[in-house]
Design a protein around this motif. Structure first.
Motif, PDB file in Angstrom:
ATOM      1  N   ILE A  76       0.858  -1.188   0.000  1.00 60.85           N
ATOM      2  CA  ILE A  76       0.000   0.000   0.000  1.00 60.85           C
ATOM      3  C   ILE A  76       0.893   1.235   0.000  1.00 60.85           C
ATOM      4  N   ASN A  77       0.646   2.130  -0.929  1.00 60.05           N
ATOM      5  CA  ASN A  77       1.436   3.357  -1.047  1.00 60.05           C
ATOM      6  C   ASN A  77       0.601   4.575  -0.689  1.00 60.05           C
ATOM      7  N   TYR A  78       1.293   5.593  -0.167  1.00 55.17           N
ATOM      8  CA  TYR A  78       0.671   6.910  -0.066  1.00 55.17           C
ATOM      9  C   TYR A  78       0.822   7.540  -1.449  1.00 55.17           C
ATOM     10  N   HIS A  79      -0.205   7.376  -2.272  1.00 49.39           N
ATOM     11  CA  HIS A  79      -0.143   7.788  -3.679  1.00 49.39           C
ATOM     12  C   HIS A  79      -1.317   8.724  -3.947  1.00 49.39           C
ATOM     13  N   VAL A  80      -1.022   9.990  -4.179  1.00 49.16           N
ATOM     14  CA  VAL A  80      -2.061  10.985  -4.424  1.00 49.16           C
ATOM     15  C   VAL A  80      -1.702  11.789  -5.669  1.00 49.16           C
ATOM     16  N   GLY A  81      -2.707  12.356  -6.301  1.00 55.52           N
ATOM     17  CA  GLY A  81      -2.521  13.185  -7.481  1.00 55.52           C
ATOM     18  C   GLY A  81      -3.881  13.638  -7.990  1.00 55.52           C
ATOM     19  N   ILE A  82      -3.887  14.598  -8.899  1.00 50.54           N
ATOM     20  CA  ILE A  82      -5.150  15.077  -9.463  1.00 50.54           C
ATOM     21  C   ILE A  82      -5.022  15.219 -10.969  1.00 50.54           C
ATOM     22  N   ASP A  83      -6.163  15.204 -11.638  1.00 51.34           N
ATOM     23  CA  ASP A  83      -6.255  15.550 -13.051  1.00 51.34           C
ATOM     24  C   ASP A  83      -7.466  16.465 -13.223  1.00 51.34           C
ATOM     25  N   VAL A  90     -11.924  19.039  -5.815  1.00 52.80           N
ATOM     26  CA  VAL A  90     -11.131  19.388  -4.635  1.00 52.80           C
ATOM     27  C   VAL A  90     -11.367  20.850  -4.258  1.00 52.80           C
ATOM     28  N   VAL A  91     -11.376  21.730  -5.276  1.00 48.92           N
ATOM     29  CA  VAL A  91     -11.631  23.150  -5.007  1.00 48.92           C
ATOM     30  C   VAL A  91     -13.037  23.350  -4.442  1.00 48.92           C
ATOM     31  N   LEU A  92     -14.027  22.648  -5.007  1.00 45.23           N
ATOM     32  CA  LEU A  92     -15.401  22.752  -4.508  1.00 45.23           C
ATOM     33  C   LEU A  92     -15.490  22.316  -3.051  1.00 45.23           C
ATOM     34  N   THR A  93     -14.813  21.213  -2.713  1.00 45.82           N
ATOM     35  CA  THR A  93     -14.808  20.752  -1.325  1.00 45.82           C
ATOM     36  C   THR A  93     -14.189  21.804  -0.411  1.00 45.82           C
ATOM     37  N   GLY A  94     -13.111  22.430  -0.885  1.00 49.44           N
ATOM     38  CA  GLY A  94     -12.506  23.502  -0.107  1.00 49.44           C
ATOM     39  C   GLY A  94     -13.432  24.688   0.069  1.00 49.44           C
ATOM     40  N   LEU A  95     -14.180  25.036  -0.983  1.00 49.27           N
ATOM     41  CA  LEU A  95     -15.128  26.152  -0.907  1.00 49.27           C
ATOM     42  C   LEU A  95     -16.257  25.874   0.080  1.00 49.27           C
ATOM     43  N   LEU A  96     -16.780  24.653   0.070  1.00 44.71           N
ATOM     44  CA  LEU A  96     -17.928  24.331   0.917  1.00 44.71           C
ATOM     45  C   LEU A  96     -17.561  24.215   2.393  1.00 44.71           C
ATOM     46  N   ALA A  97     -16.262  24.096   2.695  1.00 37.48           N
ATOM     47  CA  ALA A  97     -15.864  23.995   4.104  1.00 37.48           C
ATOM     48  C   ALA A  97     -16.169  25.288   4.874  1.00 37.48           C
ATOM     49  N   PRO A  98     -15.690  26.467   4.441  1.00 33.96           N
ATOM     50  CA  PRO A  98     -16.089  27.686   5.174  1.00 33.96           C
ATOM     51  C   PRO A  98     -17.575  27.976   5.080  1.00 33.96           C
ATOM     52  N   VAL A  99     -18.206  27.581   3.971  1.00 34.32           N
ATOM     53  CA  VAL A  99     -19.663  27.737   3.867  1.00 34.32           C
ATOM     54  C   VAL A  99     -20.349  26.959   4.984  1.00 34.32           C
ATOM     55  N   GLY A 100     -19.911  25.722   5.200  1.00 33.85           N
ATOM     56  CA  GLY A 100     -20.511  24.897   6.246  1.00 33.85           C
ATOM     57  C   GLY A 100     -20.286  25.458   7.637  1.00 33.85           C
ATOM     58  N   MET A 126     -13.105  13.667   2.500  1.00 31.74           N
ATOM     59  CA  MET A 126     -13.571  14.005   1.151  1.00 31.74           C
ATOM     60  C   MET A 126     -12.408  14.404   0.246  1.00 31.74           C
ATOM     61  N   PHE A 127     -11.488  15.201   0.748  1.00 33.04           N
ATOM     62  CA  PHE A 127     -10.285  15.507  -0.033  1.00 33.04           C
ATOM     63  C   PHE A 127      -9.571  14.216  -0.432  1.00 33.04           C
ATOM     64  N   GLY A 128      -9.460  13.303   0.531  1.00 36.32           N
ATOM     65  CA  GLY A 128      -8.740  12.057   0.271  1.00 36.32           C
ATOM     66  C   GLY A 128      -9.368  11.216  -0.820  1.00 36.32           C
ATOM     67  N   VAL A 129     -10.689  11.142  -0.828  1.00 34.81           N
ATOM     68  CA  VAL A 129     -11.373  10.382  -1.882  1.00 34.81           C
ATOM     69  C   VAL A 129     -11.025  10.934  -3.260  1.00 34.81           C
ATOM     70  N   PHE A 130     -10.941  12.257  -3.379  1.00 29.35           N
ATOM     71  CA  PHE A 130     -10.706  12.879  -4.678  1.00 29.35           C
ATOM     72  C   PHE A 130      -9.253  12.810  -5.137  1.00 29.35           C
ATOM     73  N   VAL A 131      -8.307  12.633  -4.220  1.00 25.89           N
ATOM     74  CA  VAL A 131      -6.896  12.663  -4.635  1.00 25.89           C
ATOM     75  C   VAL A 131      -6.214  11.311  -4.555  1.00 25.89           C
ATOM     76  N   ALA A 132      -6.795  10.315  -3.884  1.00 27.10           N
ATOM     77  CA  ALA A 132      -6.135   9.024  -3.694  1.00 27.10           C
ATOM     78  C   ALA A 132      -6.033   8.259  -5.014  1.00 27.10           C
ATOM     79  N   LEU A 133      -4.847   7.730  -5.296  1.00 30.78           N
ATOM     80  CA  LEU A 133      -4.614   6.923  -6.510  1.00 30.78           C
ATOM     81  C   LEU A 133      -4.162   5.511  -6.173  1.00 30.78           C
TER      82      LEU A 133
END
Length: 514
Positions: A76-83, A90-100, A126-133
């Motif tokens: 098992i690797n700590y493997h993260v990245g985005i496309d 990821v940006v939407l999740t970040g935006l909704l955090a202060p909204v919440g 939630m961030f992890g779900v979107f970046v985990a590879l």
């Protein structure tokens, strides 16, 4: 490459956890927990904005990628990245955090330490779900996202929190068991949890077709419950009725829809094409079913819950039409729903906190008492029904037009009926709550209009609805560039799925998958 690029995703994951730990260690005193949570959420959001600022659209593969060994056996690797698929989520999740946090500012009066600490843990998940590879890393974040939500629904439910939390947890946790088995089967056959390596192995025919069918089905089942797709929506109405506003805006949709695109359609393209006709039928049924049930609801939380079934079914239709335009529209509509539903739940929370009722029949003439709330509610409602110039129109148009041209004119026509029904129940809600004769509830309970924290949330979200409707080109090229690179087997216009021939198409898809 910018120096921060090598660890930006790790920072995005760790900052909410650090905030949660700090809240847990400090005493519960006034707005201290809320203030720390807000500062943490703003820092997290600021970090996510680094991603689009330095993202290279059109570049193949993942960016900001980090891969480090974590556990040697199993590997098992700590493997993260985005496309382009995960970037804006990821940006939407970040935006909704202060909204919440701001939506909860005056609502959460007791046990605020627990609330804000678990809320920030939820953000990390939630961030992890979107970046985990790495599939096991992804599974860990997927499971982690369920726990804080279930606990907070049980603790802060309006009437039957524990019952709703139990239903939510069972509905979403049980399908995770076959998902885990499927992930372990893939590892046993390939020796890796790496997404790209598994994708190559599956595309190269290295795995048995029969086993892949059941593995893909296990993945799809877990994701379909989380969206949810008809008929797996039994948990949603109760969860919406009981969840705090900060959780209601993220409780459904985004994680499941993203996972369908990343870990079903992109990982199992042949199996996705095989099952697509069934999913198209279920999504169209869900669109009409959700809209019809929303029309007869008398509680606005349940009305929005069933409306959400229809909205996310439409997005799922865009995914499983397997066209480039449809998938691009589905991702964009997922972003739209996050923005619109964020504003909608804040507004419903305002109404509920002022009048302590969610029964639509009890309202009437509220616009005279809460004029600013009414203005934002109308703007949000018009975005949700797909008014041109607002963001909801763009996503709906891309999905429905791609379905009509590249999938089936019959299914597209049936799905388009939901636009009419959606406008009917949404505008009916606006009329009953804000206009018409003034109700006894509005007369007897003089209520304060929007407070500063609600203004700070709603004004940017309303502006964003307008910008996303007028300038979708700020988002779509990045999304489309990734969708073009996805190894999906698209359905051409010559392979449309007519309504009476679903069984024939299903058989043809099965032969193609073989």
């Amino acid at each position: 490459m910018n120096a921060i690029d090598n660890y930006i995703l790790t920072l995005i994951l760790l900052v909410p956890l650090a905030g949660a730990l700090l809240i847990a260690l400090l005493p519960e005193r006034g707005k201290l927990s809320a203030g720390i949570a807000l500062l943490t959420a703003l820092v997290s959001f600021g970090l996510t904005l680094h991603l689009p600022a330095h993202f290279l659209a059109g570049q193949p593969g993942f960016q900001f990628e980090v891969s480090q060994p974590w556990i040697s056996n199993p590997a098992i690797n700590y493997h993260v990245g985005i496309d382009g698929l995960s970037l804006w989520l990821v940006v939407l999740t970040g935006l909704l955090a202060p909204v919440g946090v701001l939506a909860s500012w005056n609502v959460i009066q007791t046990r605020s330490k627990i609330f804000y600490a678990l809320f920030l843990v939820q953000q990390t998940a939630m961030f992890g779900v979107f970046v985990a590879l790495d599939l096991m890393l992804y599974y860990g974040f997927w499971e982690l996202s369920l726990v804080p939500m279930a606990i907070l629904i049980a603790m802060y439910g309006r009437k039957e929190g524990p019952k709703a939390a139990t239903k939510f947890f069972l509905f979403t946790f049980i399908p995770s068991a076959p998902l885990l088995v499927a992930i372990l089967w893939l590892y046993a056959k390939t020796g890796t949890f790496n997404f790209a390596e598994l994708q190559s192995a599956i595309a190269g025919g290295a795995l048995p077709a029969n086993g892949l069918f059941w593995v893909a089905l296990a993945f799809l089942f877990a994701f379909a419950v989380k969206v949810p797709i008809f008929p797996l929506h039994g948990w949603l109405a109760d969860a919406f009725s009981e969840a705090p506003v900060a959780l209601a805006m993220v409780i459904a949709g985004k994680l499941g829809l993203y996972s369908m695109l990343r870990f079903h359609v992109a990982l199992f393209p042949a199996q996705a094409k095989y099952i697509a006709p069934v999913l198209i039928a279920l999504t169209v049924i869900g669109i009409l079913y959700g809209a019809c049930l929303a029309l007869v609801q008398r509680d606005f939380w349940r009305l929005i819950a069933f409306g959400t079934v229809g909205h996310f079914s439409l997005t799922t239709l865009g995914i499983y039409g397997l066209t480039l335009t449809g998938r691009t529209g589905a991702v964009y509509q997922t972003l739209n729903q996050g923005v619109m539903e964020g504003a909608l739940f804040v507004l419903l929370g305002v109404i509920y906190s002022r009048y302590e009722s969610s029964q639509i029949a009890a309202f009437g003439g509220v616009a005279a008492k809460l004029p600013r709330t009414a203005v934002f509610f109308v703007i949000t409602s018009l975005a949700m029904v797909g008014l041109p110039m607002l963001n909801g129109f763009v996503g709906e148009f891309l999905i429905l037009s791609s379905t009509f041209i590249g999938v089936s004119q019959g299914w597209a026509t049936a799905a388009t009926v939901s636009v009419i029904l959606g406008a009917a129940y949404t505008l009916w809600l606006v009329q009953r709550v804000f206009y018409g004769p003034e109700s006894a509830l509005a007369t007897e309970k003089p209520a304060e209009d929007l407070r500063w924290n609600e203004w700070v949330v709603l004004a940017p979200l309303a502006f964003l609805m307008l910008v996303m409707g007028l300038a979708p080109g700020l988002w779509l090229p990045t999304i489309e560039s990734t969708m073009k690179l996805a190894p999906t087997q698209q359905t051409s216009s010559s392979q449309r799925i007519p309504l009476p021939q679903l069984a024939v198409t299903f058989h043809d898809s099965k032969e193609a998958a073989r």
